[in-house]
Enzyme design. Sequence first.
Site, PDB file in Angstrom:
ATOM      1  CE1 TYR A 162      -3.218  -2.771   0.028  1.00 50.42           C
ATOM      2  CE2 TYR A 162      -3.685  -2.356   2.325  1.00 50.42           C
ATOM      3  CZ  TYR A 162      -3.927  -3.063   1.164  1.00 50.42           C
ATOM      4  OH  TYR A 162      -4.865  -4.045   1.149  1.00 50.42           O
ATOM      5  CE  LYS A 189       1.247 -17.340  -3.033  1.00 53.58           C
ATOM      6  NZ  LYS A 189       0.546 -18.630  -2.990  1.00 53.58           N
ATOM      7  CG  ASP A 210      -1.863 -19.949  -0.983  1.00 47.26           C
ATOM      8  OD1 ASP A 210      -1.129 -19.850   0.011  1.00 47.26           O
ATOM      9  OD2 ASP A 210      -1.482 -20.463  -2.048  1.00 47.26           O
ATOM     10  CG  ASP A 214      -7.105  -4.535   3.805  1.00 48.88           C
ATOM     11  OD1 ASP A 214      -8.120  -4.552   4.524  1.00 48.88           O
ATOM     12  OD2 ASP A 214      -6.976  -3.776   2.824  1.00 48.88           O
ATOM     13  CG  ASP A 230     -12.325  -6.725   5.873  1.00 51.31           C
ATOM     14  OD1 ASP A 230     -12.126  -6.308   7.040  1.00 51.31           O
ATOM     15  OD2 ASP A 230     -12.660  -5.979   4.939  1.00 51.31           O
TER      16      ASP A 230
END
Length: 358
Positions: free
Chosen positions: A141, A190, A223, A247, A251
């Site tokens: 970001y 990852k 994942d 993020d 959620d």
Amino acid sequence: MQCKFVLLPGDGIGPEIVAQAERVLQAIAEKFGHSFEISRHIIGGIAIDQTGDPLPRETIDACKASDAVLLGAVGGPKWDDPNAKTRPEAGLLKIRKELGLFANLRPIQTFPELVDASPLRREIVEGTDILFVRELTGGIYFGPSGTDVIDGHDTAYQTMVYSVPEVERVVRLAAEAARNRRGKLTSVDKANVLEPSRLWRRVAERVVKNEFPEIEYNVVLVDAMAMHLLSRPRDYDVVVTSNLFGDILTDEASMLPGSLGMLPSASIGSSGPGLFEPIHGSAPDIAGKDLANPLATILATAMMLRHAMKRNEEADAIETAVRTVLASGARTADISPGTASVGTKEMGSLIIKSLASM
Ligand code: NAD
């Protein structure tokens, strides 16, 4: 104890829910003999209306001079014009930056009385108690970004960047939290594909191995984590991850307990005041109707007392009051569609009554 708290009610249901949290703070001050100096300041849409700026200087100064900040929510359709000079959410991003808040803590807990509100089956979700620690000021970001024309095609890019100190400080914070909970830490990355994830993994393993040898530590690919959250959420205690993965995963995880109106969060820096808030938005559809659930904000108040003021007893008292009131059957509309028994103010009053009876 003397503390200075700044309240930023914001927009929509923000003022209603923060008003109930303020009553709870006052009840705690009385019960435990503390002196809380509480002031209110503007942020978001209301600040744009009054000053043209979603985060006026005076609000920043008050927050910086406080021990902790409690935020309601910002935003709403009134300020949604995509051509507007500024937006309420800009105030939120700026206050996080001004206070140097690099870690976001999100507890995801199912309440026994509300387990059937979860979209998952009771036997999967019951007993879930995870603390997510998301890196908040680095990663993709905030990395270099731009657009270009490459091989004749409009192209856009955004770069994920992490430095060793950025990873060290957030992993340390998460490991400390794990030490005070069930002693388990999971780092999510990852590393099979992304270079910044490989650095993240190396640094996280070194920090935990050298500084927190007593902690049970494992690593999960993002994942796989997305699947584990839906199949075995109970296996996790503290989960630390980067900005982008955090993020999305937080959620996803916020759906597990079945109501947005129950979930608090905290954003913490290395020193100075932290920011405590519910995870939901300003819910303009129910603003001003005494329908909002104030419990996420009241639980954010408990987090504020626990993390910013190191007052576990006071935080425990609030969390126990919430459980007691839920056990008594009191429900706002979001956690009991069609059969709500109480409104925003009444829920606040029940929490205060429960605190007084302890
Ligand atoms: P939202 O979280 O405000 O609302 C989503 C749904 O959940 C709505 O139906 C709402 O009524 C309900 N809801 C949310 N909180 C509730 C509560 N405490 N009690 C009962 N019901 C509750 O998300 P949205 O509708 O996508 O966004 C509304 C506005 O909030 C937008 O302007 C958005 O940008 C802003 N927003 C702000 C924050 C923040 O301040 N941190 C976070 C998310 C969204």
